[in-house]
Design a protein around this motif. Structure first.
Motif, short mmCIF file in Angstrom:
data_model
loop_
_atom_site.label_atom_id
_atom_site.label_comp_id
_atom_site.label_asym_id
_atom_site.label_seq_id
_atom_site.Cartn_x
_atom_site.Cartn_y
_atom_site.Cartn_z
N GLY A 103 17.65 -84.24 -20.89
CA GLY A 103 18.41 -83.10 -21.37
C GLY A 103 19.90 -83.38 -21.42
N PHE A 104 20.41 -84.07 -20.39
CA PHE A 104 21.83 -84.42 -20.34
C PHE A 104 22.20 -85.29 -21.53
CE2 PHE A 104 25.53 -86.84 -18.99
CZ PHE A 104 26.29 -85.92 -18.28
N GLU A 105 21.35 -86.27 -21.86
CA GLU A 105 21.66 -87.17 -22.97
C GLU A 105 21.61 -86.43 -24.31
OE1 GLU A 105 20.67 -91.66 -24.64
OE2 GLU A 105 19.64 -90.90 -22.86
N ILE A 106 20.70 -85.47 -24.44
CA ILE A 106 20.67 -84.65 -25.66
C ILE A 106 21.99 -83.90 -25.81
CG2 ILE A 106 19.64 -82.61 -26.73
CD1 ILE A 106 17.99 -85.07 -27.18
N GLY A 107 22.51 -83.35 -24.71
CA GLY A 107 23.80 -82.68 -24.77
C GLY A 107 24.91 -83.62 -25.22
N GLU A 108 24.90 -84.84 -24.70
CA GLU A 108 25.90 -85.82 -25.13
C GLU A 108 25.76 -86.14 -26.62
OE1 GLU A 108 27.07 -88.71 -21.50
OE2 GLU A 108 25.04 -88.99 -22.28
N ILE A 109 24.52 -86.27 -27.09
CA ILE A 109 24.28 -86.56 -28.51
C ILE A 109 24.85 -85.45 -29.38
CG2 ILE A 109 22.45 -86.69 -30.26
CD1 ILE A 109 20.78 -88.24 -28.16
N LEU A 110 24.65 -84.20 -28.96
CA LEU A 110 25.19 -83.09 -29.74
C LEU A 110 26.72 -83.15 -29.81
CD1 LEU A 110 22.99 -80.05 -28.64
CD2 LEU A 110 23.06 -81.14 -30.88
N ALA A 111 27.35 -83.47 -28.68
CA ALA A 111 28.82 -83.57 -28.68
C ALA A 111 29.29 -84.66 -29.62
CB ALA A 111 29.31 -83.82 -27.26
N ARG A 112 28.60 -85.78 -29.66
CA ARG A 112 28.97 -86.87 -30.55
C ARG A 112 28.75 -86.48 -32.01
NH1 ARG A 112 25.38 -91.54 -28.35
NH2 ARG A 112 26.26 -92.69 -30.13
N LEU A 113 27.66 -85.77 -32.29
CA LEU A 113 27.41 -85.32 -33.66
C LEU A 113 28.52 -84.38 -34.14
CD1 LEU A 113 23.60 -84.43 -34.02
CD2 LEU A 113 24.90 -86.20 -35.23
N HIS A 114 28.90 -83.45 -33.26
CA HIS A 114 29.88 -82.45 -33.66
C HIS A 114 31.27 -83.06 -33.85
CE1 HIS A 114 27.12 -79.26 -31.58
NE2 HIS A 114 26.61 -79.78 -32.67
N ALA A 115 31.49 -84.25 -33.32
CA ALA A 115 32.79 -84.91 -33.46
C ALA A 115 32.87 -85.81 -34.69
CB ALA A 115 33.08 -85.74 -32.20
#
Length: 312
Positions: A103-115
């Protein structure tokens, strides 16, 4: 479609016919093995999509995400009716809360996508909210649909859900994102996520993206076993990846509820047509999806105050 289309010749010499991979909720997927490797060939259902699909825009977003190192199948080709990616082996997610690290890594992936700095798919972020539930119930009863009684009994609830989706305030910001990171669009490869099925990519209110993703990864088949620590792990990963959380409120769950509402109605319409369509899910799967929505959506809507408590 088992024969290899001529416009896929660039993928190499086939070593067998394309093999249908069943279970797609909206499109049809095939595996193609050639002397240059294995590919996922997706036949797009454009005839009765709930919203306009801009294939070039979505494919460009996929290419940018892949180039940025987002764990996903390599996008190979986009055409008017077909999408092609490199085939990725992995395990499907079980119907249970994911491990906290996942779940933590999915959150990181979302942050990278949004950037990502890329022009996103065009069009509105959400489909219009339909209010024709009484008419659908009448048609379902008249045509003897197996779930007609359940729909007729819940018409007022579905009208209330439509009103909520239509009037809920979204605080923003609006971000370019995947818009459908759910367990059925994820694989586990060496214990880590692989993000599939980018066709719904586009602009979305950030709270809706985070709430939909975190809740889907924190629960099992129903809503009795939601794990708050897993929900929070997605948000912690988002912050660790450089993202900023929006303010709490019902907007965190309106996209999930609205998306499920539209998907349920779309499948009801396919069932009312009563024929096997040439594209999209099989009729039996549409019946199952319609029934799942008729049973699950009222429960989800009733639990909205409990879901908001996850944000405290």
């Amino acid at each position: 479609m088992t024969d290899v289309p001529s416009d896929l010749a660039q993928l190499g010499t086939p070593i067998g016919p394309m093999i249908r991979v069943h279970g797609g909720f909206a499109n049809r997927l095939y595996r193609l093995d050639t002397d240059q490797g294995s590919f996922a060939v997706k036949e797009l259902n454009l005839a009765d999509r709930r919203s306009t699909y801009h294939v070039e825009d979505v494919f460009r977003f996929e290419q940018a995400a892949f180039a940025a190192g987002i764990p996903m199948p390599e996008p190979v080709r986009a055409g008017q009716h077909l999408l092609v990616h490199r085939w990725v082996e992995g395990e499907k997610l079980p119907e249970a809360p994911v491990p906290a690290a996942y779940g933590f890594e999915i959150g990181e992936i979302l942050a990278r996508l949004h950037a990502l700095d890329v022009d996103g798919p065009r069009g509105s972020s959400e489909d219009p909210v339909a209010r024709d539930w009484p008419e659908l119930a009448e048609r379902a009863v008249a045509t003897g649909q197996p779930w007609a009684g359940e729909l007729a009994a819940q018409v007022e609830t579905f009208l209330a859900i439509a009103h909520f989706v239509d009037t809920c305030e979204r605080p923003g910001p609006v971000v370019l994102t995947h818009r459908d990171i759910q367990p059925w669009n994820l694989l586990v490869r060496h214990g880590r996520p692989v993000v599939l099925d980018w066709e719904l990519s586009g602009m979305l209110d950030l709270s809706g993206e985070l709430g939909s993703t975190a809740l889907s990864l924190a629960k099992g088949p129903g809503f009795d076993d939601i794990e708050p620590t897993i929900f929070r792990s997605v948000l912690d990963g988002y912050v660790a990846g450089g993202g900023t959380l929006p303010p709490p409120g019902p907007s965190w769950f309106v996209y999930l509820i609205g998306g499920w509402l539209g998907f349920t109605r779309w499948n009801i319409l396919r069932c009312l047509a009563g024929v096997e369509a040439a594209t999209g899910p099989d009729l039996a799967l549409s019946h199952q999806s319609a029934q799942d929505g008729l049973r699950g959506l009222p429960e989800l809507f009733d639990r909205l105050p409990q879901l908001e408590a996850l944000l405290a």
